[in-house]
Design a protein around this motif. Structure first.
Motif, PDB file in Angstrom:
ATOM      1  N   HIS A  85      26.031   3.319 -20.264  1.00  0.00           N
ATOM      2  CA  HIS A  85      26.311   2.443 -19.125  1.00  0.00           C
ATOM      3  C   HIS A  85      25.714   1.055 -19.380  1.00  0.00           C
ATOM      4  CE1 HIS A  85      26.771   1.036 -15.023  1.00  0.00           C
ATOM      5  NE2 HIS A  85      27.457   2.131 -14.736  1.00  0.00           N
ATOM      6  N   PRO A  86      26.472  -0.020 -19.112  1.00  0.00           N
ATOM      7  CA  PRO A  86      25.967  -1.378 -19.417  1.00  0.00           C
ATOM      8  C   PRO A  86      24.742  -1.771 -18.591  1.00  0.00           C
ATOM      9  CG  PRO A  86      28.054  -1.472 -18.208  1.00  0.00           C
ATOM     10  CD  PRO A  86      27.858  -0.050 -18.603  1.00  0.00           C
ATOM     11  N   TRP A  87      24.541  -1.177 -17.411  1.00  0.00           N
ATOM     12  CA  TRP A  87      23.387  -1.546 -16.595  1.00  0.00           C
ATOM     13  C   TRP A  87      22.059  -1.158 -17.245  1.00  0.00           C
ATOM     14  CZ3 TRP A  87      25.154  -0.042 -10.945  1.00  0.00           C
ATOM     15  CH2 TRP A  87      26.131  -0.971 -10.533  1.00  0.00           C
ATOM     16  N   ARG A  88      22.092  -0.220 -18.181  1.00  0.00           N
ATOM     17  CA  ARG A  88      20.855   0.161 -18.868  1.00  0.00           C
ATOM     18  C   ARG A  88      20.284  -1.015 -19.671  1.00  0.00           C
ATOM     19  NH1 ARG A  88      19.037   5.284 -20.107  1.00  0.00           N
ATOM     20  NH2 ARG A  88      20.033   7.016 -18.995  1.00  0.00           N
ATOM     21  N   TYR A  89      21.143  -1.953 -20.045  1.00  0.00           N
ATOM     22  CA  TYR A  89      20.713  -3.075 -20.891  1.00  0.00           C
ATOM     23  C   TYR A  89      20.667  -4.389 -20.105  1.00  0.00           C
ATOM     24  CZ  TYR A  89      22.100   0.491 -24.218  1.00  0.00           C
ATOM     25  OH  TYR A  89      22.218   1.676 -24.894  1.00  0.00           O
ATOM     26  N   ASN A  90      20.823  -4.314 -18.812  1.00  0.00           N
ATOM     27  CA  ASN A  90      20.812  -5.497 -17.955  1.00  0.00           C
ATOM     28  C   ASN A  90      19.374  -5.750 -17.491  1.00  0.00           C
ATOM     29  OD1 ASN A  90      21.142  -7.493 -16.024  1.00  0.00           O
ATOM     30  ND2 ASN A  90      23.001  -6.583 -15.163  1.00  0.00           N
ATOM     31  N   LYS A  91      18.658  -6.587 -18.212  1.00  0.00           N
ATOM     32  CA  LYS A  91      17.258  -6.861 -17.874  1.00  0.00           C
ATOM     33  C   LYS A  91      17.134  -7.865 -16.736  1.00  0.00           C
ATOM     34  CE  LYS A  91      16.073  -8.135 -22.027  1.00  0.00           C
ATOM     35  NZ  LYS A  91      15.195  -8.559 -23.146  1.00  0.00           N
ATOM     36  N   ARG A  92      18.031  -8.820 -16.664  1.00  0.00           N
ATOM     37  CA  ARG A  92      17.879  -9.919 -15.724  1.00  0.00           C
ATOM     38  C   ARG A  92      18.008  -9.466 -14.278  1.00  0.00           C
ATOM     39  NH1 ARG A  92      21.402 -13.561 -13.421  1.00  0.00           N
ATOM     40  NH2 ARG A  92      23.144 -12.625 -14.548  1.00  0.00           N
ATOM     41  N   ASN A  93      18.923  -8.573 -14.007  1.00  0.00           N
ATOM     42  CA  ASN A  93      19.178  -8.170 -12.627  1.00  0.00           C
ATOM     43  C   ASN A  93      18.330  -6.982 -12.166  1.00  0.00           C
ATOM     44  OD1 ASN A  93      21.163 -10.138 -12.150  1.00  0.00           O
ATOM     45  ND2 ASN A  93      22.729  -8.865 -13.143  1.00  0.00           N
ATOM     46  N   PHE A  94      17.501  -6.468 -13.067  1.00  0.00           N
ATOM     47  CA  PHE A  94      16.674  -5.329 -12.678  1.00  0.00           C
ATOM     48  C   PHE A  94      15.200  -5.688 -12.882  1.00  0.00           C
ATOM     49  CE2 PHE A  94      20.837  -3.427 -13.215  1.00  0.00           C
ATOM     50  CZ  PHE A  94      20.910  -2.593 -12.112  1.00  0.00           C
ATOM     51  N   ASP A  95      14.469  -4.908 -13.648  1.00  0.00           N
ATOM     52  CA  ASP A  95      13.024  -5.118 -13.758  1.00  0.00           C
ATOM     53  C   ASP A  95      12.622  -5.805 -15.057  1.00  0.00           C
ATOM     54  OD1 ASP A  95      13.647  -3.076 -15.425  1.00  0.00           O
ATOM     55  OD2 ASP A  95      12.340  -1.580 -14.495  1.00  0.00           O
ATOM     56  N   GLY A  96      13.592  -6.368 -15.778  1.00  0.00           N
ATOM     57  CA  GLY A  96      13.262  -7.133 -16.970  1.00  0.00           C
ATOM     58  C   GLY A  96      13.105  -6.329 -18.235  1.00  0.00           C
TER      59      GLY A  96
ATOM     60  N   LYS B 224       0.823  -1.211   0.000  1.00  0.00           N
ATOM     61  CA  LYS B 224       0.000   0.000   0.000  1.00  0.00           C
ATOM     62  C   LYS B 224       0.862   1.267   0.000  1.00  0.00           C
ATOM     63  CE  LYS B 224      -3.610  -2.636   0.350  1.00  0.00           C
ATOM     64  NZ  LYS B 224      -4.459  -2.896  -0.835  1.00  0.00           N
ATOM     65  N   LYS B 225       1.936   1.235  -0.776  1.00  0.00           N
ATOM     66  CA  LYS B 225       2.841   2.373  -0.885  1.00  0.00           C
ATOM     67  C   LYS B 225       3.222   2.576  -2.341  1.00  0.00           C
ATOM     68  CE  LYS B 225       3.535   3.103   3.614  1.00  0.00           C
ATOM     69  NZ  LYS B 225       3.234   4.374   4.296  1.00  0.00           N
ATOM     70  N   ASN B 226       3.713   3.774  -2.638  1.00  0.00           N
ATOM     71  CA  ASN B 226       4.312   4.046  -3.940  1.00  0.00           C
ATOM     72  C   ASN B 226       5.816   3.863  -3.827  1.00  0.00           C
ATOM     73  OD1 ASN B 226       1.640   5.300  -4.239  1.00  0.00           O
ATOM     74  ND2 ASN B 226       2.472   6.069  -6.147  1.00  0.00           N
ATOM     75  N   CYS B 227       6.418   3.236  -4.813  1.00  0.00           N
ATOM     76  CA  CYS B 227       7.875   3.085  -4.821  1.00  0.00           C
ATOM     77  C   CYS B 227       8.436   3.766  -6.060  1.00  0.00           C
ATOM     78  CB  CYS B 227       8.282   1.614  -4.768  1.00  0.00           C
ATOM     79  SG  CYS B 227       8.076   0.708  -6.307  1.00  0.00           S
ATOM     80  N   TYR B 228       9.675   4.236  -5.918  1.00  0.00           N
ATOM     81  CA  TYR B 228      10.347   4.999  -6.979  1.00  0.00           C
ATOM     82  C   TYR B 228      11.704   4.345  -7.211  1.00  0.00           C
ATOM     83  CZ  TYR B 228       6.813   8.096  -5.029  1.00  0.00           C
ATOM     84  OH  TYR B 228       5.627   8.613  -4.551  1.00  0.00           O
ATOM     85  N   ARG B 229      11.754   3.463  -8.224  1.00  0.00           N
ATOM     86  CA  ARG B 229      12.938   2.634  -8.423  1.00  0.00           C
ATOM     87  C   ARG B 229      13.655   2.880  -9.750  1.00  0.00           C
ATOM     88  NH1 ARG B 229      11.856  -2.302  -9.447  1.00  0.00           N
ATOM     89  NH2 ARG B 229      13.679  -3.299  -8.520  1.00  0.00           N
ATOM     90  N   ALA B 230      13.134   3.711 -10.604  1.00  0.00           N
ATOM     91  CA  ALA B 230      13.705   3.861 -11.951  1.00  0.00           C
ATOM     92  C   ALA B 230      14.970   4.704 -11.906  1.00  0.00           C
ATOM     93  CB  ALA B 230      12.668   4.479 -12.887  1.00  0.00           C
ATOM     94  N   THR B 231      15.996   4.168 -11.261  1.00  0.00           N
ATOM     95  CA  THR B 231      17.240   4.913 -11.103  1.00  0.00           C
ATOM     96  C   THR B 231      18.139   4.786 -12.323  1.00  0.00           C
ATOM     97  OG1 THR B 231      17.078   4.301  -8.768  1.00  0.00           O
ATOM     98  CG2 THR B 231      19.109   5.344  -9.475  1.00  0.00           C
ATOM     99  N   ARG B 232      17.974   3.737 -13.131  1.00  0.00           N
ATOM    100  CA  ARG B 232      18.880   3.506 -14.265  1.00  0.00           C
ATOM    101  C   ARG B 232      18.793   4.600 -15.314  1.00  0.00           C
ATOM    102  NH1 ARG B 232      18.060  -2.001 -16.980  1.00  0.00           N
ATOM    103  NH2 ARG B 232      15.867  -1.634 -16.465  1.00  0.00           N
ATOM    104  N   ARG B 233      17.693   5.332 -15.355  1.00  0.00           N
ATOM    105  CA  ARG B 233      17.584   6.398 -16.359  1.00  0.00           C
ATOM    106  C   ARG B 233      18.522   7.566 -16.075  1.00  0.00           C
ATOM    107  NH1 ARG B 233      11.653   8.959 -15.813  1.00  0.00           N
ATOM    108  NH2 ARG B 233      12.453   9.962 -17.687  1.00  0.00           N
TER     109      ARG B 233
END
Length: 710
Positions: free
Chosen positions: A462-473, A447-456
């Motif tokens: 940066h290679p983490w922008r294309y890492n789907k498996r370890n983030f949100d897919g 019952k909360k809002n979360c703010y996780r889109a830090t990769r942007r």
């Protein structure tokens, strides 16, 4: 040019001190131009003419500063004025490329030497207060004793009658003591200091102030709430002077700022510190003070006339709620509004004696969005100081000048940010910088809002922008949001209908059509506010304590404070992320896998012992060890400054000794970020590194902690 001293051209051969007007005139104009203009007018001022060539030589060599000592010897006294030059005469000066009229006004200002009337009253009070309290007294003067007695009255909450009784006792013991007989008499004697305040009646529902055109209103013109607690004349209290006392429902206390700003220039030491940002600092290209920042320099480029005089005051505004009672169980919120003087050097800005209380907004509840109603008197004075200025005596240069003022920024926590800016800091678009481009999602179970889109916020390559498996897919291809400028906000809200008061519930919209703005802030009434590039700042210590509470509660699995609870794990199933932490059914029972950051009992004790056994420098922080109970596994009773110290120094050591490296590393980098922005000196070249450090640390935490952590 207000020439308050007389001119004698017989003694003008005595060269006066070099002054800014002479230097400016000689720099901007040719010799012939200056003398031609002034020799036509100066001769008629005194009724005593000299040959034109003599006047030309004297003016060219010695400037225009008069010799007051010689004039008084000769008995010449009259009011001098700037020679009036009409438009035709100015237009005939073909060799002038500059604004002569503007220069004459500058010259007029420079000749306004000596204290003005306001300063004279202040100095008379100081001179009169230097007399002995009684014959032979060496410890206190009349003024210092009176001020000390008033401070004791305020600190110990004495009544006016108690003050009068103490004064009577002192006079009985020392019959020759020169002391006011009552509290009101003492206040009248110190009225010249300009430390009084104004009571302004307010609607208890925060709809309006009984002020200016509504000063005589008996009820609120918005909600019709009566001004007084009772309109029944039987409950009124008659006074000795024939007037009737009625109990008001709500009173705003406004502490006028004009005279207090003038006081800063009446002491030579303080007056010299007011220009430290121009004359006293070393320009080493590091960030020590707001003057070194980009926002200050941009403001100077937009308003060069304001920046010309370093004595013009730049202020910040800070506000927060507090309970005036010792017991936190009483739900009461009083809101002081404090002005911060950014002209002063860094070691003086935050001293209590230089923080100016401007408003005291009464409770029992927070004003919320209606804080603009209470800011009206302050904004009115700020506008007048910006547009018209205020004649002020500068004791360091013995000159009078027109002091102007600019409110550069505000400082607050996140809820007060919404109150001052008008942007709603709750819901899907809570981030003021990301505004309409905020990325958030609702957690159904938590019952909360979360703010996780830090990769942007990462570098585009940066290679983490294309890492789907370890983030949100998904692959993150969006760019970093661009904050709104003040001009953009003003244009967006040009037709916004401001409605204040708690007469009705405000609409909040829905997810598809949210109402993100609650109002257009009253700060936009300041002509320059839309051009301030750093309009609102967040109080770092508030944020740091919230982050520390969040991290500590989750790492130590404190009930009610941890973000790794059962609802958070069920949210992982709904979001289809972090399968290693998702609950599993075993024999028909829901089992929650152990997280990487969960400590064993022995690790928790070790964590607590690191904090409890730390040896701190004297006065650097409070006794943190008293807040730690190792056997009960609790840390309670620490304040914001304690959390700041633990976040910067103790938490990195504790997590390094108790947690795996892949968990401890991002937490240490998070602590390093706060320590970096808390530095007294920051190299601007390191700001990009700090930005990338915190973004990468948050991305690493996204891979470890559940979304409820964010």
């Amino acid at each position: 040019m207000d020439m308050e001293e007389s001119v004698n051209f017989k003694d003008i051969s005595h060269a006066p001190p070099k002054n800014t007007v002479t230097t400016s005139l000689q720099r901007k104009f040719t010799k012939n131009t200056v003398t031609d203009i002034f020799t036509k007018n100066l001769g008629s001022l005194v009724g005593y003419a000299r040959h034109e060539n003599d006047v030309r030589d004297h003016v060219t060599c010695n400037g225009f500063v008069p010799r007051a000592d010689k004039l008084s010897e000769l008995g010449i006294h009259f009011e001098r004025e700037i020679p009036t030059l009409d438009a035709d005469e100015l237009s005939n000066q073909d060799d002038l490329d500059d604004d002569l009229v503007g220069l004459l006004h500058d010259a007029r200002d420079a000749f306004r030497e000596g204290p003005n009337d306001e300063a004279k009253k202040f100095f008379q009070l100081l001179e009169g207060g230097q007399e002995e309290l009684y014959p032979g007294c060496k410890t206190h003067s009349k003024l210092s004793f009176m001020i000390r007695l008033l401070i004791i009255k305020c600190d110990h909450k004495l009544t006016n009658g108690a003050y009068a009784d103490i004064a009577d006792l002192v006079r009985e013991a020392f019959p020759d003591a020169k002391l006011p007989k009552s509290f009101n008499e003492a206040k009248s004697a110190l009225k010249v200091l300009g430390l009084n305040y104004t009571k302004i009646d307010a609607c208890p529902k925060d709809c309006m102030l009984h002020w200016e055109e509504h000063a005589n209103a008996t009820s609120c013109h918005v909600c019709d709430t009566p001004r007084w607690k009772s309109n029944d004349t039987e409950n009124d209290t008659p006074l000795e002077n024939g007037k009737v006392h009625r109990i008001l429902k709500k009173i705003l206390r406004y502490f006028p700022i004009k005279r207090r700003l003038q006081r800063l220039f009446m002491c030579q030491e303080t007056a010299s510190n007011m220009t430290w940002h121009t004359s006293g600092r070393e320009n080493d290209h590091l960030l020590h003070h707001p003057v070194d920042g980009k926002a200050w320099k941009e403001f100077d480029s937009l308003y060069p006339k304001f920046a010309e005089d370093p004595r013009n005051v730049r202020l910040g505004l800070a506000t927060d709620g507090f309970s005036p009672f010792n017991s936190m169980s009483i739900a009461h919120s009083t809101w002081p509004v404090i002005l911060i003087n950014y002209n002063l050097p860094p070691w003086m800005i935050m001293k209590p004696e230089f923080l100016m209380l401007a408003l005291l907004i009464p409770g029992p509840s927070s004003p919320g969005n209606d804080i603009d109603i209470y800011l009206q008197p302050l904004i009115k004075d700020l506008k007048e100081l910006w547009e018209f200025g205020l004649e002020t005596y500068d004791s360091s240069s013995n000159q009078r000048f027109d002091m102007r003022e600019a409110l550069m920024t505000t400082v607050s926590d996140f809820p007060a940010y919404a109150m001052l800016s008008g942007w709603s800091t709750k819901g899907y678009f809570a981030c003021p910088d990301c505004h309409y481009d905020t990325d958030s999602e609702r957690l159904d179970f938590s019952k909360k809002n979360c703010y996780r889109a830090t990769r942007r916020f990462l570098d585009p390559a940066h290679p983490w922008r294309y890492n789907k498996r370890n983030f949100d897919g998904v692959i993150e291809e969006r760019s970093e949001p661009i904050p709104l400028k003040g001009t953009d906000v003003e244009y967006m809200l040009r037709d916004f209908p401001n409605e204040f008061g708690k007469k009705q519930k405000k609409t909040r919209g829905d997810e598809d059509d949210p109402v993100l703005w609650r109002k257009i802030s009253i700060l936009f009434q300041l002509p320059y506010w839309k051009h301030c590039s750093n309009r609102h700042n967040l109080d770092v210590m508030h944020i740091e304590k919230n982050v520390f509470d969040n991290v500590l509660g989750t790492l130590l699995d404190i009930p009610g404070k941890t973000r790794d609870h059962e609802s958070a794990r069920r949210d992982l199933v709904k979001m289809n992320i972090m399968p290693e932490l998702q609950p599993k059914l075993v024999d028909g029972r829901e089992v929650f896998p152990r997280s990487r950051f969960l400590m064993s009992l022995e690790q928790k004790r070790k964590f607590y012992r690191v904090i409890k056994n730390s040896k701190l420098p004297q006065g650097y922080a409070s006794n943190i060890s008293r807040c730690v109970q190792v056997e009960d596994r609790k840390i309670t009773g620490y304040k914001s400054h304690d959390a700041h110290f633990m976040m910067n120094y103790l938490l990195p050591i504790a997590v390094k000794t108790t947690l795996p490296k892949d968990v401890a590393t991002p937490l240490i980098r998070l602590c390093g970020f706060f320590k970096g922005i808390w530095s007294k000196t920051i190299d601007p070249r390191h700001l990009d590194r700090l930005h990338s450090e915190i973004v990468e640390a948050l991305c690493m935490l996204e891979r470890i902690f559940p979304p409820a952590f964010f």
